[in-house]
Scaffold this motif. Structure first.
Motif, PDB file in Angstrom:
ATOM      1  N   SER D 206       0.851  -1.200   0.000  1.00  0.00           N
ATOM      2  CA  SER D 206       0.000   0.000   0.000  1.00  0.00           C
ATOM      3  C   SER D 206       0.884   1.247   0.000  1.00  0.00           C
ATOM      4  N   MET D 207       2.022   1.162   0.693  1.00  0.00           N
ATOM      5  CA  MET D 207       2.971   2.278   0.672  1.00  0.00           C
ATOM      6  C   MET D 207       3.570   2.450  -0.727  1.00  0.00           C
ATOM      7  N   ALA D 208       3.806   1.351  -1.408  1.00  0.00           N
ATOM      8  CA  ALA D 208       4.371   1.417  -2.768  1.00  0.00           C
ATOM      9  C   ALA D 208       3.412   2.138  -3.705  1.00  0.00           C
ATOM     10  N   LEU D 209       2.128   1.815  -3.574  1.00  0.00           N
ATOM     11  CA  LEU D 209       1.146   2.497  -4.423  1.00  0.00           C
ATOM     12  C   LEU D 209       1.115   3.991  -4.082  1.00  0.00           C
ATOM     13  N   ARG D 210       1.214   4.294  -2.796  1.00  0.00           N
ATOM     14  CA  ARG D 210       1.204   5.696  -2.382  1.00  0.00           C
ATOM     15  C   ARG D 210       2.441   6.418  -2.921  1.00  0.00           C
ATOM     16  N   ALA D 211       3.549   5.698  -3.036  1.00  0.00           N
ATOM     17  CA  ALA D 211       4.785   6.298  -3.563  1.00  0.00           C
ATOM     18  C   ALA D 211       4.740   6.456  -5.074  1.00  0.00           C
ATOM     19  N   GLY D 212       3.706   5.906  -5.699  1.00  0.00           N
ATOM     20  CA  GLY D 212       3.574   6.151  -7.123  1.00  0.00           C
ATOM     21  C   GLY D 212       3.598   4.919  -8.006  1.00  0.00           C
ATOM     22  N   ALA D 213       3.724   3.724  -7.428  1.00  0.00           N
ATOM     23  CA  ALA D 213       3.672   2.519  -8.259  1.00  0.00           C
ATOM     24  C   ALA D 213       2.314   2.438  -8.944  1.00  0.00           C
ATOM     25  N   ASP D 214       2.320   1.944 -10.190  1.00  0.00           N
ATOM     26  CA  ASP D 214       1.072   1.810 -10.927  1.00  0.00           C
ATOM     27  C   ASP D 214       0.302   0.570 -10.497  1.00  0.00           C
ATOM     28  N   LYS D 215       1.035  -0.394  -9.978  1.00  0.00           N
ATOM     29  CA  LYS D 215       0.401  -1.681  -9.645  1.00  0.00           C
ATOM     30  C   LYS D 215       1.242  -2.335  -8.565  1.00  0.00           C
ATOM     31  N   ALA D 216       0.560  -3.032  -7.654  1.00  0.00           N
ATOM     32  CA  ALA D 216       1.259  -3.730  -6.583  1.00  0.00           C
ATOM     33  C   ALA D 216       0.837  -5.186  -6.585  1.00  0.00           C
ATOM     34  N   ILE D 217       1.799  -6.078  -6.466  1.00  0.00           N
ATOM     35  CA  ILE D 217       1.520  -7.516  -6.490  1.00  0.00           C
ATOM     36  C   ILE D 217       2.024  -8.139  -5.196  1.00  0.00           C
ATOM     37  N   ASN D 218       1.141  -8.803  -4.485  1.00  0.00           N
ATOM     38  CA  ASN D 218       1.542  -9.542  -3.293  1.00  0.00           C
ATOM     39  C   ASN D 218       1.908 -10.954  -3.735  1.00  0.00           C
ATOM     40  N   ALA D 219       3.191 -11.236  -3.756  1.00  0.00           N
ATOM     41  CA  ALA D 219       3.677 -12.496  -4.319  1.00  0.00           C
ATOM     42  C   ALA D 219       3.297 -13.689  -3.464  1.00  0.00           C
ATOM     43  N   ALA D 245      16.320 -11.537  -2.093  1.00  0.00           N
ATOM     44  CA  ALA D 245      15.794 -12.901  -2.085  1.00  0.00           C
ATOM     45  C   ALA D 245      15.908 -13.520  -3.474  1.00  0.00           C
ATOM     46  N   ALA D 246      16.527 -14.696  -3.533  1.00  0.00           N
ATOM     47  CA  ALA D 246      16.740 -15.340  -4.824  1.00  0.00           C
ATOM     48  C   ALA D 246      15.446 -15.590  -5.591  1.00  0.00           C
ATOM     49  N   PRO D 247      14.357 -15.994  -4.941  1.00  0.00           N
ATOM     50  CA  PRO D 247      13.134 -16.218  -5.726  1.00  0.00           C
ATOM     51  C   PRO D 247      12.625 -14.931  -6.376  1.00  0.00           C
ATOM     52  N   ALA D 248      12.758 -13.801  -5.667  1.00  0.00           N
ATOM     53  CA  ALA D 248      12.320 -12.527  -6.241  1.00  0.00           C
ATOM     54  C   ALA D 248      13.162 -12.199  -7.469  1.00  0.00           C
ATOM     55  N   LEU D 249      14.457 -12.438  -7.336  1.00  0.00           N
ATOM     56  CA  LEU D 249      15.335 -12.159  -8.470  1.00  0.00           C
ATOM     57  C   LEU D 249      14.998 -13.065  -9.653  1.00  0.00           C
ATOM     58  N   MET D 271      24.093 -16.008  -4.042  1.00  0.00           N
ATOM     59  CA  MET D 271      22.741 -16.203  -4.562  1.00  0.00           C
ATOM     60  C   MET D 271      22.812 -17.116  -5.773  1.00  0.00           C
ATOM     61  N   THR D 272      21.775 -17.933  -5.936  1.00  0.00           N
ATOM     62  CA  THR D 272      21.725 -18.825  -7.098  1.00  0.00           C
ATOM     63  C   THR D 272      20.858 -18.179  -8.164  1.00  0.00           C
ATOM     64  N   LEU D 273      21.433 -18.024  -9.349  1.00  0.00           N
ATOM     65  CA  LEU D 273      20.768 -17.279 -10.420  1.00  0.00           C
ATOM     66  C   LEU D 273      20.454 -18.170 -11.614  1.00  0.00           C
ATOM     67  N   PRO D 274      19.365 -17.862 -12.309  1.00  0.00           N
ATOM     68  CA  PRO D 274      19.071 -18.544 -13.573  1.00  0.00           C
ATOM     69  C   PRO D 274      19.959 -17.970 -14.669  1.00  0.00           C
TER      70      PRO D 274
END
Lengths: 343, 343, 343, 343
Positions: D206-219, D245-249, D271-274
């Motif tokens: 909700s803070m991200a949207l207030r900061a100006g994000a167009d869309k927020a996704i709760n992963a 966090a590796a999954p986020a990356l 970190m383990t990367l694809p």
């Protein structure tokens, strides 16, 4: 010690000056070779260029090599008897531009043999020179003359960085004096796929071919020589403008493809440009001025045999013959780089 | 349908032309708004500019929006009744520059209202327009006038990309017509920290301040206004040159810091430049010409409220009053962007 | 005609396939030479790599040269009897990435000998090949083997562009198979000042020195060989990671200076990285994949003698001996590039 | 004076320390506000992070503002009573990286509150602080809390520069703590056209949207939320990875389009990367670490109202309540930036 001093246009004298002592972090050098640069010639021929004018006698010279004769206190990494290339670039390392890493734009630059500030910055054409150890790059394996070419080579390596991506690019060089030829060598070293050289004399063009240009065009004998490159908005990715002549720049602009880059090396004053072509083809005109880290790079590339400047040194004269050396350097029909042998 | 046709300098006529049919992949538009651009004014005032001259009657106009009236076959993503901004940029997508992604440099560009090729490319000031669906960007939420500003905004967004890094930079804008003002908006949107605007009339400068400039300098009333910015080799990182006037460019160059960038937007012919300053300060002069992907970007930024062009639209005239609109657009003491309302 | 077809891991067959006819804009080629690439070996040894697996028989091969035997209609600029290097890169030229000039990222790429889509894209190891004229780059003056090296050379020229500024830079290459060696040649051609090569076998390292590396380190025999380069946050500006091995990448990262660049060429799957070092030293890790315009660039550089790939071709086998060629290519203790002579 | 000192994990003490005297070029500050940063929390929760561990008591804090109480000799441009933002970045200005303008990579950096060297660099959470005048940026017009946000804002402005061109780009932000939110503000300020934020808690989103994000996704709630962005090789141009966090990356990498850029801000260890995706899509993973010139830029942008950080400051506690402030800062379900009010 003998020094080569310019007093006014055509008034060049060999004078005796006292030898200085190296301070901490400095070295005393026995000068080996000194190359005559276009700006030296401007002082000699005209007493300056643009708004830069001689206001007091000035030792000329900034393309020099020397042999270390004595080490000041605290100097490491250099040895007595060692040949070094001497960088004339002496920034303050503390002004805002130095702090940003743009040392060639230093607000307090003390570049050898430069009449820009007053008192003038005295040059390096003298039998003994005290320099900061940080100016000296070991030149083992090079000749004194090659080592003295590090300075103009650095100018062209810096210009090549200012040109952006070079690998596989098509390059046009207008003006084939020493800066034009070193631009050819630098562009080739950086991966240019095709290099075309333009000048007005057959001697310089033959040197350009020897330096690696794929093609040479005499714009006087063959004024339409560049025309095939104008097709489809132009051919070349990069233009090194080394002539300082507006017609050369205009022709070069016509031969550049959209989004091409002009590196401006020639030190003209005002110039009239075909601005509509620059705008509509979205060209970039990038000024390039001197160098700083590229000096050591140039020495390294020469030492590894990756750039060979030897063919450019067409004449070497003794210190006592400096005057005839300057006259020779004025003659583009037979001389490329003229150097003075100090030892 | 009515069309606004230029026949020669000062000979602008409203003529009846037949409505075309949309082919596959095309749409038929009822024109909404059309902005009068500097190049439209050049045709109107002088019959062309530089070597580009009118050789036959040409419908003017390339800053337009419209409402979709009919969809040709195979069109998706657009709906009848929808307001769209219409890009005048119609590259061939197959020439060498298109294939490299430089669509604004297309060898076969058919840009609305351009006398460069012959036959001329007819423009978009007409009540009905057939356009490719790919030219149409949905403008829901915008006014017709705002949507018609997408074109000059795209010019300035493209110029901003040509300027390089903008975040936190100091920016000078010379020339405060619509392109200058949109450059201010674009530079601010891209993160410029300080923006100074220069022009010769108080009206345009007051508009510049309203567009977000931090400071406005009237170079006629205050010819020394830029002088404080000349200190220490200069202040600004970026200059948008939107005046096409050599004195403005020369002053701007003096105010640029070393390695600064000039984006040249003004469409002059030949210009005389202080080349020594460009070389020694290592400035980059980057031409910027039209746009391509930036058109859709501009619409998106306007729709999200990230760029507000509304204050720039100072006048809107009816189609039948187009002539007075052109005269008004010539008057920089009171008009900024003049638009024609077609519906 | 004979074709070299992979059916499954270790099941490579020479099969008879019908010769195709060249259509408009195409040519029929008599294949000259074909190099065995790492991905060919992956199909041969493992039936694929990562998630890319063989699902049907596939003709291998994408590093090929040929002699033009017949021209389809509308082909100009090529002649029967001419040796050409054949680019395996066949983008659609119309997807969004092609339109942006990123042809190697084409959404519809048909790259020879690739099992990624299904049906697979058949490869070029066959006695006769029909290719688009636009794939063929004249290779006059080169041997068939050299011409077949244009493909892996293009991979490394593209990677060199992805590395950014190279002139005067210090370069580390980890992994000295053909891609590592061609990276050395490319980096040198682009102006690298110092090149250090790391691998695990003396044979490949001796080849690296022959290709121009200044120093070779056997990480198995001398595991501390890179340690001196870790001082003061690291030494190298650029790392070509050609091994696909996480320990090599980790060592390379330790040896990179702040803001250094890693070009990742090795096609691993998941890899574990020292991310803290990447963040705190602000390294850039740039993926590099195939090429597109660099194919013609590579041919030009070879034809002008600016890159010499001949020493890399250690073995040439006849088409009927293809199987032994693949086994040989697996042996990094004595083979570098193994090519198949088709004619 | 009171100082906030960490002795070991969960052992935070308010201790009395002597007030220092400002030397030449320095100022004495009465501290105004101090923000608790993620690294402060790492020391508090775990006694360090990665290989950086506490070995002696250390005053925490590096996000601070203060009011000038006394000027040392030779200080100009600052006034007693003035609120300033205090940069914790204290490079040596003479090592090789400083000389290249990479001050954040200084070999001798003394960054407030850092346990990396030993003895540790003491931090700024203390009632009185002696700082170099060059660390102080006037913050007139800002609140003490806003001025103390200059530091984390500078981190994100620097990261934005590391991301490259931003105007009109599509941006993904993974991790919406203070660094994620300031990345959103910075990306928007630099011209991002679309910003999507991903995190695991509704409060931060909700803070991200207030900061100006167009869309927020709760992963966590919507694990497939990013899937639509994977189409056609991916959508986003730029990923700010702020989660560590590796999954986020990994998810972010799947959502990036070819040649997209990842800015890595999260300070993970390994970190383990694809890696296959990085190579084949030719992504650039750019580390970003601290800042230097961006500190003053951030203050200027805040003062001009171009970036508004106020909504991010969710809690302010008194110095004596510092311990509860640290516990609060640990709770991402209700606290974003927690600051300590020193005066």
């Amino acid at each position: 010690m003998k020094s080569i001093v310019i007093h006014a246009a055509k008034d060049l004298r060999i004078e005796d000056r006292p030898v200085e002592e190296p301070g901490p972090g400095q070295v005393l050098l026995r000068l080996a070779a000194g190359g005559i640069c276009g700006s030296d010639l401007h002082y000699y021929n005209h007493g300056g260029f643009g708004t830069v004018r001689l206001k007091e006698p000035m030792i000329l010279g900034h393309e020099v090599s020397g042999v270390i004769e004595r080490l000041g206190s605290g100097v490491s990494g250099l040895a007595v008897g060692q040949l070094v290339a001497v960088s004339p670039s002496r920034p303050c390392y503390s002004c805002r531009y130095c702090r940003e890493g743009m040392h060639n734009q230093c607000l307090n630059m003390r570049f050898y043999g430069s009449a820009m500030p007053f008192p003038h910055i005295q040059g390096a054409f003298r039998e003994r020179l005290v320099a900061d150890a940080s100016q000296c790059v070991p030149a083992d394996g090079l000749s004194a003359g090659e080592a003295a070419m590090a300075e103009p080579l650095a100018v062209c390596l810096h210009a090549t960085r200012r040109a952006g991506e070079m690998l596989g690019k098509r390059v046009l060089v207008t003006g084939c004096g020493p800066i034009g030829l070193l631009s050819i060598l630098s562009a080739r070293r950086a991966g240019a796929a095709e290099i075309v050289a333009v000048d007005l004399t057959d001697f310089t063009l033959s040197m350009a071919l020897r330096a690696g240009a794929d093609k040479a065009i005499n714009a006087r004998a063959d004024p339409e020589g560049l025309a095939p490159y104008f097709a489809d908005k132009g051919t070349f990715d990069i233009l090194y403008e080394c002539s300082g002549a507006a017609p050369a720049l205009a022709q070069g602009i016509a031969a550049l493809r959209p989004r091409g880059t002009i590196v401006q090396l020639g030190l003209g004053g005002e110039m009239t440009l075909p601005m509509a072509a620059i705008t509509t083809k979205e060209l970039s005109l990038n000024g390039s001025f001197r160098f700083h880290p590229e000096f050591a790079v140039g020495v390294e590339l020469m030492r590894k045999g990756l750039i060979d400047v030897k063919p450019l040194i067409t004449h070497t004269v003794a210190c006592d013959d400096a005057l005839s050396g300057f006259e020779l350097a004025n003659d583009r029909s037979r001389a490329m780089k003229v150097q003075i042998a100090f030892a």
